[in-house]
Design a protein around this motif. Structure first.
Motif, PDB file in Angstrom:
ATOM      1  N   ALA A   1     -58.054 -23.433   4.820  1.00 57.17           N
ATOM      2  CA  ALA A   1     -57.386 -23.616   3.525  1.00 57.17           C
ATOM      3  C   ALA A   1     -56.084 -22.837   3.430  1.00 57.17           C
ATOM      4  O   ALA A   1     -55.098 -23.310   2.863  1.00 57.17           O
ATOM      5  N   HIS A   2     -56.055 -21.630   3.983  1.00 56.13           N
ATOM      6  CA  HIS A   2     -54.861 -20.778   3.941  1.00 56.13           C
ATOM      7  C   HIS A   2     -54.348 -20.485   5.353  1.00 56.13           C
ATOM      8  O   HIS A   2     -53.730 -19.445   5.592  1.00 56.13           O
ATOM      9  N   MET A   3     -54.589 -21.394   6.255  1.00 55.30           N
ATOM     10  CA  MET A   3     -54.303 -21.118   7.655  1.00 55.30           C
ATOM     11  C   MET A   3     -52.825 -20.904   7.930  1.00 55.30           C
ATOM     12  O   MET A   3     -52.437 -20.014   8.688  1.00 55.30           O
ATOM     13  N   SER A   4     -51.954 -21.731   7.342  1.00 57.71           N
ATOM     14  CA  SER A   4     -50.514 -21.573   7.591  1.00 57.71           C
ATOM     15  C   SER A   4     -50.024 -20.215   7.111  1.00 57.71           C
ATOM     16  O   SER A   4     -49.209 -19.569   7.770  1.00 57.71           O
ATOM     17  N   MET A   5     -50.521 -19.770   5.948  1.00 55.34           N
ATOM     18  CA  MET A   5     -50.097 -18.463   5.444  1.00 55.34           C
ATOM     19  C   MET A   5     -50.593 -17.339   6.350  1.00 55.34           C
ATOM     20  O   MET A   5     -49.827 -16.449   6.728  1.00 55.34           O
ATOM     21  N   LEU A   6     -51.889 -17.352   6.710  1.00 55.17           N
ATOM     22  CA  LEU A   6     -52.424 -16.293   7.568  1.00 55.17           C
ATOM     23  C   LEU A   6     -51.785 -16.337   8.948  1.00 55.17           C
ATOM     24  O   LEU A   6     -51.480 -15.288   9.536  1.00 55.17           O
ATOM     25  N   GLY A   7     -51.554 -17.549   9.455  1.00 50.70           N
ATOM     26  CA  GLY A   7     -50.821 -17.660  10.715  1.00 50.70           C
ATOM     27  C   GLY A   7     -49.415 -17.103  10.589  1.00 50.70           C
ATOM     28  O   GLY A   7     -48.880 -16.510  11.531  1.00 50.70           O
ATOM     29  N   GLY A   8     -48.814 -17.258   9.405  1.00 53.36           N
ATOM     30  CA  GLY A   8     -47.488 -16.706   9.179  1.00 53.36           C
ATOM     31  C   GLY A   8     -47.485 -15.189   9.214  1.00 53.36           C
ATOM     32  O   GLY A   8     -46.557 -14.575   9.746  1.00 53.36           O
ATOM     33  N   PHE A   9     -48.526 -14.561   8.673  1.00 59.54           N
ATOM     34  CA  PHE A   9     -48.604 -13.099   8.715  1.00 59.54           C
ATOM     35  C   PHE A   9     -48.798 -12.598  10.140  1.00 59.54           C
ATOM     36  O   PHE A   9     -48.178 -11.613  10.554  1.00 59.54           O
ATOM     37  N   VAL A  10     -49.666 -13.260  10.897  1.00 57.09           N
ATOM     38  CA  VAL A  10     -49.845 -12.870  12.298  1.00 57.09           C
ATOM     39  C   VAL A  10     -48.541 -13.060  13.068  1.00 57.09           C
ATOM     40  O   VAL A  10     -48.145 -12.222  13.882  1.00 57.09           O
ATOM     41  N   PHE A  11     -47.855 -14.165  12.779  1.00 54.48           N
ATOM     42  CA  PHE A  11     -46.594 -14.419  13.462  1.00 54.48           C
ATOM     43  C   PHE A  11     -45.517 -13.430  13.039  1.00 54.48           C
ATOM     44  O   PHE A  11     -44.608 -13.132  13.813  1.00 54.48           O
ATOM     45  N   PHE A  12     -45.601 -12.919  11.824  1.00 55.93           N
ATOM     46  CA  PHE A  12     -44.666 -11.882  11.396  1.00 55.93           C
ATOM     47  C   PHE A  12     -44.778 -10.666  12.300  1.00 55.93           C
ATOM     48  O   PHE A  12     -43.769 -10.057  12.685  1.00 55.93           O
ATOM     49  N   SER A  13     -46.002 -10.308  12.660  1.00 54.14           N
ATOM     50  CA  SER A  13     -46.197  -9.213  13.606  1.00 54.14           C
ATOM     51  C   SER A  13     -45.573  -9.548  14.956  1.00 54.14           C
ATOM     52  O   SER A  13     -44.928  -8.703  15.588  1.00 54.14           O
ATOM     53  N   HIS A  14     -45.757 -10.784  15.392  1.00 53.84           N
ATOM     54  CA  HIS A  14     -45.128 -11.261  16.626  1.00 53.84           C
ATOM     55  C   HIS A  14     -43.617 -11.078  16.564  1.00 53.84           C
ATOM     56  O   HIS A  14     -42.980 -10.630  17.521  1.00 53.84           O
ATOM     57  N   GLN A  15     -43.037 -11.388  15.422  1.00 57.74           N
ATOM     58  CA  GLN A  15     -41.590 -11.343  15.294  1.00 57.74           C
ATOM     59  C   GLN A  15     -41.053  -9.925  15.163  1.00 57.74           C
ATOM     60  O   GLN A  15     -39.911  -9.663  15.522  1.00 57.74           O
ATOM     61  N   ILE A  16     -41.855  -9.007  14.640  1.00 61.66           N
ATOM     62  CA  ILE A  16     -41.439  -7.607  14.691  1.00 61.66           C
ATOM     63  C   ILE A  16     -41.346  -7.170  16.152  1.00 61.66           C
ATOM     64  O   ILE A  16     -40.398  -6.483  16.559  1.00 61.66           O
ATOM     65  N   GLY A  17     -42.328  -7.592  16.939  1.00 59.85           N
ATOM     66  CA  GLY A  17     -42.251  -7.325  18.369  1.00 59.85           C
ATOM     67  C   GLY A  17     -41.048  -7.984  19.012  1.00 59.85           C
ATOM     68  O   GLY A  17     -40.373  -7.389  19.865  1.00 59.85           O
ATOM     69  N   SER A  18     -40.751  -9.211  18.605  1.00 57.89           N
ATOM     70  CA  SER A  18     -39.574  -9.908  19.123  1.00 57.89           C
ATOM     71  C   SER A  18     -38.296  -9.154  18.786  1.00 57.89           C
ATOM     72  O   SER A  18     -37.393  -9.025  19.625  1.00 57.89           O
ATOM     73  N   PHE A  19     -38.208  -8.685  17.547  1.00 50.85           N
ATOM     74  CA  PHE A  19     -37.058  -7.901  17.114  1.00 50.85           C
ATOM     75  C   PHE A  19     -36.875  -6.690  18.026  1.00 50.85           C
ATOM     76  O   PHE A  19     -35.782  -6.415  18.525  1.00 50.85           O
ATOM     77  N   MET A  20     -37.958  -5.975  18.259  1.00 48.32           N
ATOM     78  CA  MET A  20     -37.869  -4.772  19.080  1.00 48.32           C
ATOM     79  C   MET A  20     -37.508  -5.113  20.529  1.00 48.32           C
ATOM     80  O   MET A  20     -36.701  -4.415  21.155  1.00 48.32           O
ATOM     81  N   GLY A  21     -38.094  -6.174  21.054  1.00 48.57           N
ATOM     82  CA  GLY A  21     -37.814  -6.541  22.441  1.00 48.57           C
ATOM     83  C   GLY A  21     -36.376  -6.936  22.672  1.00 48.57           C
ATOM     84  O   GLY A  21     -35.723  -6.452  23.606  1.00 48.57           O
ATOM     85  N   VAL A  22     -35.845  -7.798  21.810  1.00 53.02           N
ATOM     86  CA  VAL A  22     -34.478  -8.279  22.030  1.00 53.02           C
ATOM     87  C   VAL A  22     -33.461  -7.192  21.690  1.00 53.02           C
ATOM     88  O   VAL A  22     -32.452  -7.022  22.392  1.00 53.02           O
ATOM     89  N   TRP A  23     -33.709  -6.425  20.625  1.00 49.96           N
ATOM     90  CA  TRP A  23     -32.751  -5.378  20.241  1.00 49.96           C
ATOM     91  C   TRP A  23     -32.769  -4.219  21.231  1.00 49.96           C
ATOM     92  O   TRP A  23     -31.720  -3.731  21.652  1.00 49.96           O
ATOM     93  N   LEU A  24     -33.967  -3.757  21.607  1.00 48.51           N
ATOM     94  CA  LEU A  24     -34.044  -2.657  22.567  1.00 48.51           C
ATOM     95  C   LEU A  24     -33.412  -3.044  23.899  1.00 48.51           C
ATOM     96  O   LEU A  24     -32.802  -2.208  24.565  1.00 48.51           O
ATOM     97  N   GLY A  25     -33.558  -4.315  24.282  1.00 51.64           N
ATOM     98  CA  GLY A  25     -32.926  -4.758  25.517  1.00 51.64           C
ATOM     99  C   GLY A  25     -31.430  -4.530  25.495  1.00 51.64           C
ATOM    100  O   GLY A  25     -30.858  -3.966  26.435  1.00 51.64           O
ATOM    101  N   GLY A  26     -30.775  -4.952  24.419  1.00 53.76           N
ATOM    102  CA  GLY A  26     -29.331  -4.756  24.320  1.00 53.76           C
ATOM    103  C   GLY A  26     -28.950  -3.303  24.098  1.00 53.76           C
ATOM    104  O   GLY A  26     -27.992  -2.803  24.695  1.00 53.76           O
ATOM    105  N   TYR A  27     -29.708  -2.603  23.254  1.00 60.29           N
ATOM    106  CA  TYR A  27     -29.397  -1.207  22.929  1.00 60.29           C
ATOM    107  C   TYR A  27     -29.492  -0.322  24.167  1.00 60.29           C
ATOM    108  O   TYR A  27     -28.578   0.456  24.476  1.00 60.29           O
ATOM    109  N   LEU A  28     -30.617  -0.415  24.877  1.00 57.72           N
ATOM    110  CA  LEU A  28     -30.808   0.456  26.041  1.00 57.72           C
ATOM    111  C   LEU A  28     -29.904   0.053  27.206  1.00 57.72           C
ATOM    112  O   LEU A  28     -29.490   0.906  27.989  1.00 57.72           O
TER     113      LEU A  28
END
Length: 409
Positions: A337-364
């Protein structure tokens, strides 16, 4: 209680959903090819480009929560059409902006919001509601495989567009192609949405969110998905420049990204099919530890086109193969019933990781002249993600009189 609305046919859901994911993810997977053309033409640092893509991934995660809520409430079709419009605007802005701030707003915020409305969370919500549970994990594997095929198909096309027309014109061509999502979205118009009534639910949005956030297994899945985002986005964006820095031609990077997409078709389909038979937590733990091993071997052996192609092929099998078991597990535990929303929250965590991976790559890289530290972080995180997925409980959560006990467990 009224009769449940009729379901869409499985072939229609998979055909339209797979085509949308193919196009949306296919364009997105090629953004690393623009790093050097844009930074050289504009006189920007790699960190500037990386920061915009980091913002894109974070924006995707933030807007994914609300796109999921909207899709659960109003149906996927409207969200997909709106996402396609934002995607086209963002790609045009990516081509035409001349400032780093404008680049961050268009490439980052706009395209990130567009991806939230045109990719997995929204499409998987339709699959969860329209495909029977005994075929759900398999169907999600098919959709994820389509996204991988999009990478295999679109990355070489994007490389060809850049070399044939220039990087700006290539982006404008892709902006036009994105409009194909709009007619495809009509094939995902679900019965029961958009009219006077919507499908019945036993929980409000707030109740569903409180239940999930207080459930230990949901927290562990979110932590594991953070690692997935860190690894794949760092590799996808920075590997072309890493290879060029080490004397390999741009064609090697294009072929490598295409191989990742090709072999990920196999990996994601297999992960979805296996999710019907094996514990999904075991599948996820294997994927993460295998990534750590593969990255380690890649850094140890001498770098050559062949070693790159082998690495890309094996990593491709593991690339987005986390997506079907993760989303199927969410549906299995909490319902659809709320799968898209809960999937969105899990994916938000994925995207925080994405942010760190792509930014740290350029920064370091800008500060050390090397990507070595980020590679080592990716290895350590793979081991961490494997371990925290093992204790996840996949059984459906108990509601009603026993709900408090189930949440506390």
């Amino acid at each position: 209680m009224g009769a449940a609305p009729p379901r869409l046919s499985a072939w229609q859901v998979l055909a339209c959903g797979a085509a949308i994911v193919t196009l949306s993810m296919g364009v997105r997977h090629g953004f690393g090819l623009w790093l050097q053309p844009i930074t050289q033409a504009q006189g920007w640092t790699r960190e500037s480009f990386s920061f915009a893509l980091a913002i894109q991934n974070l924006s995707w995660g933030v807007f994914g929560i609300f796109a999921g809520m909207a899709a659960d409430r109003f149906g996927a079709m409207r969200v997909l059409i709106g996402g396609a419009l934002l995607y086209a605007m963002g790609l045009a802005g990516m081509a035409l902006t001349t400032t780093t701030m404008g680049f961050a707003l268009t490439t980052g915020v706009l395209i990130g919001a567009a991806q939230a409305g045109t990719t997995y969370a929204v499409v998987y919500g339709v699959i969860g509601r329209q495909i029977a549970p005994e075929r759900r994990s398999w169907a999600m594997g098919v959709a994820a495989a389509a996204g991988s095929f999009g990478q295999f198909l679109m990355v070489p096309v994007e490389g060809w567009l850049i070399s044939s027309f220039g990087w700006q014109e290539a982006l404008l061509i892709l902006a036009g192609a994105i409009f194909l999502i709009m007619p495809l979205a009509r094939g995902l118009r679900e019965p029961g949405f958009g009219g006077a009534s919507t499908p019945p639910r036993e929980q409000t949005i707030l109740q569903a969110l409180q239940e999930a956030m207080g459930y230990r297994s949901f927290q562990l899945v979110m932590a594991g998905y953070f690692v997935c985002g860190f690894q794949v986005v760092f590799i996808g964006v920075h590997m072309p420049s890493y290879l060029k820095d080490n004397g390999l031609s741009p064609q090697v990077a294009s072929y490598a990204l295409a191989l990742i997409g090709l072999f990920n078709v196999i990996g994601t389909y297999a992960a979805g099919a296996l999710g019907q038979r094996l514990p999904k937590r075991h599948i996820l733990a294997f994927i993460y530890i295998a990534r750590a091993v593969v990255i380690s071997v890649f850094l140890i052996v001498p770098l050559s086109p062949m070693s790159v192609y082998v690495f890309a092929s094996v990593m491709g099998v593991l690339w987005l193969s986390t997506v079907p078991p993760t989303n199927a597990m969410i549906a299995q535990i909490f319902g659809v019933a709320h799968m898209s929303m809960l999937g969105g929250f899990v994916f938000f965590s994925h995207q925080i990781g994405s942010f760190m991976g792509v930014w740290l790559g350029g920064y370091l890289y800008d500060r050390t002249g090397s990507y070595d530290i980020v590679w080592y972080i990716a290895i350590a995180l793979g081991v961490f993600a494997a371990l925290i997925n093992l204790p996840v409980r996949e059984t459906p959560i108990v509601r009603g009189p026993q709900r408090a006990e189930a949440v506390a467990a």
